[in-house]
Design an enzyme around this catalytic site. Structure first.
Site, short mmCIF file in Angstrom:
data_model
loop_
_atom_site.label_atom_id
_atom_site.label_comp_id
_atom_site.label_asym_id
_atom_site.label_seq_id
_atom_site.Cartn_x
_atom_site.Cartn_y
_atom_site.Cartn_z
CG HIS A 100 -4.02 -5.47 0.12
ND1 HIS A 100 -3.31 -6.41 0.93
CD2 HIS A 100 -4.91 -6.37 -0.31
CE1 HIS A 100 -3.56 -7.62 0.74
NE2 HIS A 100 -4.52 -7.65 -0.04
N GLY B 151 9.07 -10.56 -3.42
CA GLY B 151 8.77 -10.28 -2.05
C GLY B 151 7.75 -10.59 -1.29
CB THR B 152 4.96 -11.92 -1.53
OG1 THR B 152 3.72 -12.25 -0.61
CG2 THR B 152 4.92 -12.77 -2.77
CB VAL C 73 -1.09 -0.02 1.43
CG1 VAL C 73 -1.89 -1.20 1.18
CG2 VAL C 73 -0.31 0.15 2.52
CB CYS D 148 -18.10 17.33 -4.60
SG CYS D 148 -18.18 16.10 -3.67
ZN ZN Z 1 -16.15 15.04 -4.51
#
Ligand code: ZN
Length: 123
Positions: free
Chosen positions: A43, A118-119, A26, A81
């Site tokens: 993720h 990497g996992t 992330v 908004c």
């Molecule tokens: Zn917005």
């Protein structure tokens, strides 16, 4: 900073070998090294907020303070908004987002080879 692995992926992409990256990270480092359209971040992204009302995505130069798609302290800058923004990091119990998962599955099915880097990659 992007790692040597990120840089290697960039070189593979430049050579036309790498077609798509699926990330569980992330931290947004892939976005700094691989351009959008060839990346699924399953993720979410800790440096991005989104407006739940109009859908505008905001890339931040700081790590967003929440996870789990919660409201952050900022508002949408669109004058019409102004809704409270939300983080884009999924929590463990959240379903993976179709917007990221659908292209990830499509590219896995089309791929000649899939590299897992990497996992611990537990299926
Ligand atoms: Zn917005």
């Amino acid at each position: 900073m992007p790692s040597l692995t990120h840089m290697a992926l960039v070189e593979l992409e430049k050579a036309g070998i790498l077609k798509f990256v699926i990330s569980q990270n992330v931290n947004g480092l892939h976005l700094r090294s691989i351009y959008q359209g060839r990346l699924a971040e399953l993720h979410g992204h800790s440096f991005m907020e989104t407006c739940p009302s109009c859908g505008i995505e905001y890339f931040c130069d700081f790590e967003v303070e929440t996870i789990g798609l919660k409201e952050t302290s900022r508002r949408c800058s669109d004058e019409k908004c102004g809704a409270r923004l939300r983080d884009t990091v999924f929590d463990w119990e959240d379903a993976l987002p179709p917007k990221e998962m659908d292209p990830a599955e499509k590219h896995c099915k089309q791929a000649d080879i899939v590299l897992c880097l990497g996992t611990r990659f537990q299926a």
